[in-house]
Design a protein around this motif. Structure first.
Motif, PDB file in Angstrom:
ATOM      1  N   UNK A  74      -3.981 -18.770  72.020  1.00  0.00           N
ATOM      2  CA  UNK A  74      -5.255 -18.259  72.327  1.00  0.00           C
ATOM      3  C   UNK A  74      -4.555 -16.895  71.889  1.00  0.00           C
ATOM      4  N   UNK A  75      -4.157 -15.858  70.692  1.00  0.00           N
ATOM      5  CA  UNK A  75      -3.389 -15.089  70.522  1.00  0.00           C
ATOM      6  C   UNK A  75      -5.801 -14.008  70.524  1.00  0.00           C
ATOM      7  N   UNK A  76      -5.504 -12.657  70.868  1.00  0.00           N
ATOM      8  CA  UNK A  76      -6.054 -12.042  70.739  1.00  0.00           C
ATOM      9  C   UNK A  76      -7.597 -12.344  71.264  1.00  0.00           C
ATOM     10  N   UNK A  77      -7.641 -13.332  71.804  1.00  0.00           N
ATOM     11  CA  UNK A  77      -8.602 -14.059  72.840  1.00  0.00           C
ATOM     12  C   UNK A  77      -8.899 -13.039  74.206  1.00  0.00           C
ATOM     13  N   UNK A  78     -10.298 -12.898  75.546  1.00  0.00           N
ATOM     14  CA  UNK A  78      -9.733 -13.122  76.255  1.00  0.00           C
ATOM     15  C   UNK A  78      -9.350 -14.286  76.933  1.00  0.00           C
ATOM     16  N   UNK A  79      -8.878 -14.592  77.885  1.00  0.00           N
ATOM     17  CA  UNK A  79      -8.400 -15.463  78.613  1.00  0.00           C
ATOM     18  C   UNK A  79      -8.624 -16.013  79.919  1.00  0.00           C
ATOM     19  N   UNK A  80      -9.395 -16.545  80.601  1.00  0.00           N
ATOM     20  CA  UNK A  80      -9.913 -16.932  81.651  1.00  0.00           C
ATOM     21  C   UNK A  80      -8.801 -18.220  82.664  1.00  0.00           C
ATOM     22  N   UNK A  81      -7.946 -18.107  83.056  1.00  0.00           N
ATOM     23  CA  UNK A  81      -7.019 -18.961  83.125  1.00  0.00           C
ATOM     24  C   UNK A  81      -7.494 -19.110  84.636  1.00  0.00           C
ATOM     25  N   UNK A  82      -7.836 -20.330  84.741  1.00  0.00           N
ATOM     26  CA  UNK A  82      -8.165 -21.038  86.306  1.00  0.00           C
ATOM     27  C   UNK A  82      -7.414 -22.097  86.971  1.00  0.00           C
ATOM     28  N   UNK A  83      -7.061 -21.851  88.391  1.00  0.00           N
ATOM     29  CA  UNK A  83      -6.231 -22.498  89.137  1.00  0.00           C
ATOM     30  C   UNK A  83      -6.624 -23.710  89.645  1.00  0.00           C
ATOM     31  N   UNK A  84      -6.820 -24.915  89.898  1.00  0.00           N
ATOM     32  CA  UNK A  84      -7.516 -25.947  90.132  1.00  0.00           C
ATOM     33  C   UNK A  84      -7.374 -27.052  90.601  1.00  0.00           C
ATOM     34  N   UNK A  85      -7.794 -28.416  91.246  1.00  0.00           N
ATOM     35  CA  UNK A  85      -6.769 -29.306  91.509  1.00  0.00           C
ATOM     36  C   UNK A  85      -8.026 -30.700  91.961  1.00  0.00           C
ATOM     37  N   UNK A  86      -8.711 -31.587  91.396  1.00  0.00           N
ATOM     38  CA  UNK A  86      -9.906 -32.629  91.436  1.00  0.00           C
ATOM     39  C   UNK A  86      -9.811 -33.027  93.065  1.00  0.00           C
ATOM     40  N   UNK A  87      -8.478 -32.728  93.913  1.00  0.00           N
ATOM     41  CA  UNK A  87      -8.941 -32.869  95.335  1.00  0.00           C
ATOM     42  C   UNK A  87      -9.147 -31.669  96.119  1.00  0.00           C
ATOM     43  N   UNK A  88      -9.417 -30.141  95.624  1.00  0.00           N
ATOM     44  CA  UNK A  88     -10.176 -29.572  96.055  1.00  0.00           C
ATOM     45  C   UNK A  88     -11.870 -29.190  95.666  1.00  0.00           C
ATOM     46  N   UNK A  89     -12.441 -29.569  97.141  1.00  0.00           N
ATOM     47  CA  UNK A  89     -13.560 -29.051  97.028  1.00  0.00           C
ATOM     48  C   UNK A  89     -14.426 -27.848  96.226  1.00  0.00           C
ATOM     49  N   UNK A  90     -13.361 -26.324  96.521  1.00  0.00           N
ATOM     50  CA  UNK A  90     -13.937 -26.190  95.892  1.00  0.00           C
ATOM     51  C   UNK A  90     -14.299 -25.106  94.399  1.00  0.00           C
ATOM     52  N   UNK A  91     -12.968 -26.563  94.560  1.00  0.00           N
ATOM     53  CA  UNK A  91     -12.713 -26.322  92.756  1.00  0.00           C
ATOM     54  C   UNK A  91     -14.311 -27.240  92.275  1.00  0.00           C
ATOM     55  N   UNK A  92     -14.386 -28.448  92.796  1.00  0.00           N
ATOM     56  CA  UNK A  92     -15.465 -28.588  92.584  1.00  0.00           C
ATOM     57  C   UNK A  92     -16.592 -28.542  92.146  1.00  0.00           C
ATOM     58  N   UNK A  93     -17.470 -27.022  92.589  1.00  0.00           N
ATOM     59  CA  UNK A  93     -18.350 -26.653  92.417  1.00  0.00           C
ATOM     60  C   UNK A  93     -18.216 -25.921  91.160  1.00  0.00           C
ATOM     61  N   UNK A  94     -17.114 -24.957  91.377  1.00  0.00           N
ATOM     62  CA  UNK A  94     -16.695 -24.289  90.830  1.00  0.00           C
ATOM     63  C   UNK A  94     -16.527 -24.493  88.981  1.00  0.00           C
ATOM     64  N   UNK A  95     -16.244 -25.476  88.896  1.00  0.00           N
ATOM     65  CA  UNK A  95     -15.470 -25.729  87.514  1.00  0.00           C
ATOM     66  C   UNK A  95     -16.539 -25.541  86.641  1.00  0.00           C
ATOM     67  N   UNK A  96     -17.735 -26.330  87.240  1.00  0.00           N
ATOM     68  CA  UNK A  96     -19.293 -26.236  86.201  1.00  0.00           C
ATOM     69  C   UNK A  96     -19.570 -24.673  86.045  1.00  0.00           C
ATOM     70  N   UNK A  97     -18.974 -23.544  86.967  1.00  0.00           N
ATOM     71  CA  UNK A  97     -19.690 -22.312  86.857  1.00  0.00           C
ATOM     72  C   UNK A  97     -19.204 -21.815  85.925  1.00  0.00           C
ATOM     73  N   UNK A  98     -17.487 -22.566  85.816  1.00  0.00           N
ATOM     74  CA  UNK A  98     -16.776 -22.123  84.696  1.00  0.00           C
ATOM     75  C   UNK A  98     -16.877 -22.378  83.619  1.00  0.00           C
ATOM     76  N   UNK A  99     -17.437 -23.744  83.276  1.00  0.00           N
ATOM     77  CA  UNK A  99     -18.110 -24.304  82.153  1.00  0.00           C
ATOM     78  C   UNK A  99     -19.350 -22.986  81.417  1.00  0.00           C
ATOM     79  N   UNK A 100     -20.570 -22.683  82.792  1.00  0.00           N
ATOM     80  CA  UNK A 100     -21.544 -21.752  81.669  1.00  0.00           C
ATOM     81  C   UNK A 100     -20.966 -20.360  81.348  1.00  0.00           C
TER      82      UNK A 100
END
Length: 203
Positions: A74-100
């Motif tokens: 991803x050279x030259x790009x702003x990169x958003x790195x998200x640490x997640x797990x499918x077992x993690x409740x907050x991740x289930x909500x957050x990941x669709x917000x990140x996709x947006x």
């Protein structure tokens, strides 16, 4: 004093919200040293010249085990790195917000990269991505080797967490909590508008 603050912040992050479990690890590589003044969950590193770079970041593609994903992709790009797990409740909500936010900003030179951690069931993780129609890639990293290599004293106990890198792949912001699109998008857009710093080696 700065080192002491970093060590204190690392210890404090164990108690933060989210799906936090496990043990912090001190990593080698890069120039980024995690510091959270006052135990904040939203940390910004400014001005740009003060930002550090993470250590090497690469690992197997969650959706294609034969493929390796690297931050260098991803050279030259702003990169958003998200640490997640499918077992993690907050991740289930957050990941669709990140996709947006990804959909709204990728044309401006923004990339997203997930790191799936502590997920020993790879199929459950891939189903999680497919079911939620997530189109940005993730590294599959059950033992969290990727994050251990990321930077000094990064709190690997805090999941979900999100790191935003500028176009030079320096750490510009860290969020140690679940994010909404409205939290993340203005930060990403601001970084996408930043002008690259001149090469100090040129004449």
């Amino acid at each position: 004093m700065k080192l002491f603050v970093a060590m204190l912040a690392s210890a404090m992050c164990v108690a933060l919200a989210g799906c936090s479990t496990g043990t912090d690890a001190v990593a080698q590589g890069g120039t980024f040293e995690f510091v959270a003044p006052g135990g904040k969950t939203d940390i910004f590193y400014d001005p740009p010249a003060s930002r550090g770079r993470p250590g090497p970041l690469s690992g197997p593609d969650l959706m294609d085990p034969a493929k390796t994903i690297s931050l260098d992709d991803f050279a030259g790009k702003v990169v958003v790195i998200n640490v997640w797990g499918q077992w993690c409740g907050p991740c289930r909500t957050e990941i669709t917000q990140l996709q947006q936010v990804y959909d709204a900003t990728r044309a401006a030179g923004v990339a997203f990269l997930g790191i799936d951690v502590r997920d020993n069931n790879r199929q459950a993780a891939t189903d999680f991505i497919v079911d939620r129609k997530i189109t940005f890639p993730s590294i599959y990293d059950p033992p969290m080797r990727t994050m251990i290599a990321f930077g000094g004293r990064y709190p690997t106990t805090v999941i979900p967490s999100t790191v935003v890198l500028d176009r030079e792949h320096r750490v510009a912001a860290v969020f140690l909590r679940e994010l909404l699109a409205e939290d993340l998008q203005p930060v990403v857009e601001r970084l996408a508008r930043e002008s690259p710093e001149p090469d100090k080696g040129s004449t």
